[in-house]
Design an enzyme around this catalytic site. Structure first.
Site, PDB file in Angstrom:
ATOM      1  N   SER A 188     -29.195  41.708   2.164  1.00 54.19           N
ATOM      2  CA  SER A 188     -29.530  43.461   1.821  1.00 54.19           C
ATOM      3  C   SER A 188     -30.581  43.820   2.742  1.00 54.19           C
ATOM      4  O   SER A 188     -31.446  43.159   3.006  1.00 54.19           O
ATOM      5  CB  SER A 188     -29.669  43.503   0.184  1.00 54.19           C
ATOM      6  OG  SER A 188     -30.314  44.889   0.106  1.00 54.19           O
ATOM      7  N   TYR A 192     -33.675  40.257  -7.757  1.00 57.03           N
ATOM      8  CA  TYR A 192     -32.514  40.493  -6.650  1.00 57.03           C
ATOM      9  C   TYR A 192     -33.306  40.515  -5.088  1.00 57.03           C
ATOM     10  O   TYR A 192     -32.788  39.896  -4.443  1.00 57.03           O
ATOM     11  CB  TYR A 192     -32.188  42.011  -6.914  1.00 57.03           C
ATOM     12  CG  TYR A 192     -31.141  42.584  -5.832  1.00 57.03           C
ATOM     13  CD1 TYR A 192     -29.865  42.343  -6.140  1.00 57.03           C
ATOM     14  CD2 TYR A 192     -31.452  43.397  -4.933  1.00 57.03           C
ATOM     15  CE1 TYR A 192     -28.809  42.614  -5.357  1.00 57.03           C
ATOM     16  CE2 TYR A 192     -30.417  43.648  -3.895  1.00 57.03           C
ATOM     17  CZ  TYR A 192     -29.133  43.471  -4.101  1.00 57.03           C
ATOM     18  OH  TYR A 192     -28.031  43.727  -3.363  1.00 57.03           O
TER      19      TYR A 192
HETATM   20  N1  LIG Z   1     -23.842  48.402  -2.614  1.00 64.17           N
HETATM   21  C1  LIG Z   1     -24.888  48.325  -2.063  1.00 64.17           C
HETATM   22  O1  LIG Z   1     -25.661  49.170  -1.799  1.00 64.17           O
HETATM   23  C2  LIG Z   1     -25.488  46.946  -1.297  1.00 64.17           C
HETATM   24  C3  LIG Z   1     -26.538  46.875  -0.597  1.00 64.17           C
HETATM   25  C4  LIG Z   1     -27.031  45.823   0.037  1.00 64.17           C
HETATM   26  C5  LIG Z   1     -26.391  44.516  -0.311  1.00 64.17           C
HETATM   27  N2  LIG Z   1     -25.229  44.561  -1.341  1.00 64.17           N
HETATM   28  C6  LIG Z   1     -24.869  43.366  -1.622  1.00 64.17           C
HETATM   29  O2  LIG Z   1     -23.404  43.382  -1.111  1.00 64.17           O
HETATM   30  C7  LIG Z   1     -22.486  42.167  -1.955  1.00 64.17           C
HETATM   31  C8  LIG Z   1     -21.216  43.175  -2.544  1.00 64.17           C
HETATM   32  O3  LIG Z   1     -21.586  44.053  -3.378  1.00 64.17           O
HETATM   33  P1  LIG Z   1     -20.875  45.399  -3.564  1.00 64.17           P
HETATM   34  O4  LIG Z   1     -21.851  46.429  -3.176  1.00 64.17           O
HETATM   35  O5  LIG Z   1     -19.565  45.423  -3.198  1.00 64.17           O
HETATM   36  O6  LIG Z   1     -21.072  45.242  -5.253  1.00 64.17           O
HETATM   37  P2  LIG Z   1     -19.549  45.282  -6.227  1.00 64.17           P
HETATM   38  O7  LIG Z   1     -20.538  44.895  -7.658  1.00 64.17           O
HETATM   39  O8  LIG Z   1     -18.764  46.174  -6.202  1.00 64.17           O
HETATM   40  O9  LIG Z   1     -18.936  43.728  -5.959  1.00 64.17           O
HETATM   41  C9  LIG Z   1     -19.492  42.486  -6.196  1.00 64.17           C
HETATM   42  C10 LIG Z   1     -18.342  41.686  -6.784  1.00 64.17           C
HETATM   43  O10 LIG Z   1     -18.930  40.556  -6.738  1.00 64.17           O
HETATM   44  C11 LIG Z   1     -18.340  39.878  -8.001  1.00 64.17           C
HETATM   45  N3  LIG Z   1     -19.247  38.859  -8.706  1.00 64.17           N
HETATM   46  C12 LIG Z   1     -19.905  39.097  -9.577  1.00 64.17           C
HETATM   47  N4  LIG Z   1     -20.285  37.880 -10.033  1.00 64.17           N
HETATM   48  C13 LIG Z   1     -19.786  36.941  -9.590  1.00 64.17           C
HETATM   49  C14 LIG Z   1     -19.993  35.447  -9.449  1.00 64.17           C
HETATM   50  N5  LIG Z   1     -20.646  35.006 -10.260  1.00 64.17           N
HETATM   51  N6  LIG Z   1     -18.980  34.611  -8.829  1.00 64.17           N
HETATM   52  C15 LIG Z   1     -18.185  35.345  -8.019  1.00 64.17           C
HETATM   53  N7  LIG Z   1     -18.016  36.740  -7.956  1.00 64.17           N
HETATM   54  C16 LIG Z   1     -18.873  37.394  -8.603  1.00 64.17           C
HETATM   55  C17 LIG Z   1     -17.833  41.049  -8.642  1.00 64.17           C
HETATM   56  O11 LIG Z   1     -16.812  40.688  -9.758  1.00 64.17           O
HETATM   57  C18 LIG Z   1     -17.514  42.002  -7.976  1.00 64.17           C
HETATM   58  O12 LIG Z   1     -16.163  41.992  -7.681  1.00 64.17           O
HETATM   59  C19 LIG Z   1     -23.672  41.843  -2.985  1.00 64.17           C
HETATM   60  O13 LIG Z   1     -24.098  40.465  -2.494  1.00 64.17           O
HETATM   61  C20 LIG Z   1     -24.540  42.898  -2.960  1.00 64.17           C
HETATM   62  O14 LIG Z   1     -25.839  42.351  -3.637  1.00 64.17           O
HETATM   63  C21 LIG Z   1     -24.739  45.759  -2.036  1.00 64.17           C
END
Ligand SMILES: NC(=O)c1ccc[n+]([C@@H]2O[C@H](COP(=O)([O-])OP(=O)(O)OC[C@H]3O[C@@H](n4cnc5c(N)ncnc54)[C@H](O)[C@@H]3O)[C@@H](O)[C@H]2O)c1
Length: 271
Positions: free
Chosen positions: A141, A153
């Site tokens: 991230s 986080y």
């Molecule tokens: N959305 C943003 O702005 C953003 C920015 C930077 C990084 N990220 C990172 O990107 C990645 C994807 O996030 P997203 O934005 O798609 O969020 P999201 O919450 O839509 O998706 C996350 C997915 O991870 C799954 N998950 C949760 N706990 C889990 C576990 N214990 N084992 C397996 N799967 C699990 C959830 O069910 C969900 O399908 C994450 O690592 C997040 O930290 C997101």
């Protein structure tokens, strides 16, 4: 070379049910690959965003990346596909918007177990069966590149970048590459709804705060990150390892002075 690369190969995507993970799964399915999705999301949840019509090339493992059993089940799935394991995307993540002093130990441990330990368990599990020349992508991230008030986080996302470099050094002998993608503001359920201790108003304020620090002045569609992930998974990035690919609309590179420039009228907002 890239065109024929994807067929008859297997990729594992954690957290692949929705959000960015689902966008990556859908791209890989469209390219002709087999995909194993690890996600605890209930099978009947309306959140699923995976193209489930490609059933013969898609397997679900319902479980947590923090659980070693999930990874043995995943390896069984790889074996059942009978195709080389070409890539792993450690995308699963959860968030918690709490400072150091607000974070209770069980909250800290739970977040780290999913966001960081889960990726370590995944790399450890797949390393010996992955084909030489395979690729691992850890989803960090912009919070892994700068200071951010969400303590656990932030620590998890910085930790992923360190884990990436350690694994890249070890696995280079087999030409397995390990990189991170560092997304900025991405429009997914993680941030566009109540989550991590935020109500809807706070979630909206958080989104807007991030947007205002982004030179391109918007949140990205999940598929805009999936493109970068697929690039790192495939042969077009074959000389890239141990590095961070930032997909953030300019937030880290220029967000501070863009914000200042707008506030003094020197820089126009993107339209
Ligand atoms: N959305 C943003 O702005 C953003 C920015 C930077 C990084 N990220 C990172 O990107 C990645 C994807 O996030 P997203 O934005 O798609 O969020 P999201 O919450 O839509 O998706 C996350 C997915 O991870 C799954 N998950 C949760 N706990 C889990 C576990 N214990 N084992 C397996 N799967 C699990 C959830 O069910 C969900 O399908 C994450 O690592 C997040 O930290 C997101």
């Amino acid at each position: 070379m890239t065109e024929n690369y994807w067929g008859n190969k297997t990729f594992v995507v954690t957290g692949g049910a929705r959000g960015q993970g689902a966008a990556e799964v859908n791209r890989l399915l469209a390219l002709g690959s087999n995909v194993i999705v690890i996600d605890p999301l209930a099978p009947d949840s309306p959140d699923w965003a995976v193209d489930r019509t490609k059933g013969d090339r898609l397997r679900m493992v319902s479980g947590s990346v923090a659980d070693e059993k999930t990874w043995s089940e995943t390896l069984n799935g790889v074996q059942a596909f009978g195709a080389p394991l070409a890539g792993l995307v450690n995308n699963a993540g959860v968030t918690l918007r709490k400072t150091v002093t607000e974070t209770a130990l069980p909250e800290w441990e739970n977040l780290l177990s999913i966001n960081l330990t889960g990726a370590y368990l995944g790399i450890r599990a797949v390393a010996s069966v992955m084909m030489d020349g395979g690729s691992i992508v850890n989803v960090s991230s912009t919070a892994g590149l700068t200071g951010y008030f969400s303590a656990a986080y932030t620590a998890s996302k910085w930790g992923l970048r360190g884990l990436t470099k350690a694994a890249a050094i070890e696995l280079a002998a087999r030409k397995i590459r390990v990189n991170t993608v560092c997304p900025g503001l991405i429009d997914t359920p993680m941030i566009n709804r109540p989550n991590g201790g935020y109500n809807l108003d706070q979630a909206r304020a958080f989104f807007e705060g991030n947007r205002s620090m982004t030179p391109l002045a918007r949140g990205a569609d999940p598929d805009e990150v999936a493109g970068a992930v697929v690039f790192l998974l495939g042969p077009d990035s074959r000389f890239m390892t141990a590095t961070d690919l930032v997909v953030d609309g300019g937030m880290i590179g220029g967000g501070i002075y863009c914000h200042i420039g707008r506030s003094v009228g020197t820089v126009q907002e993107a339209v």
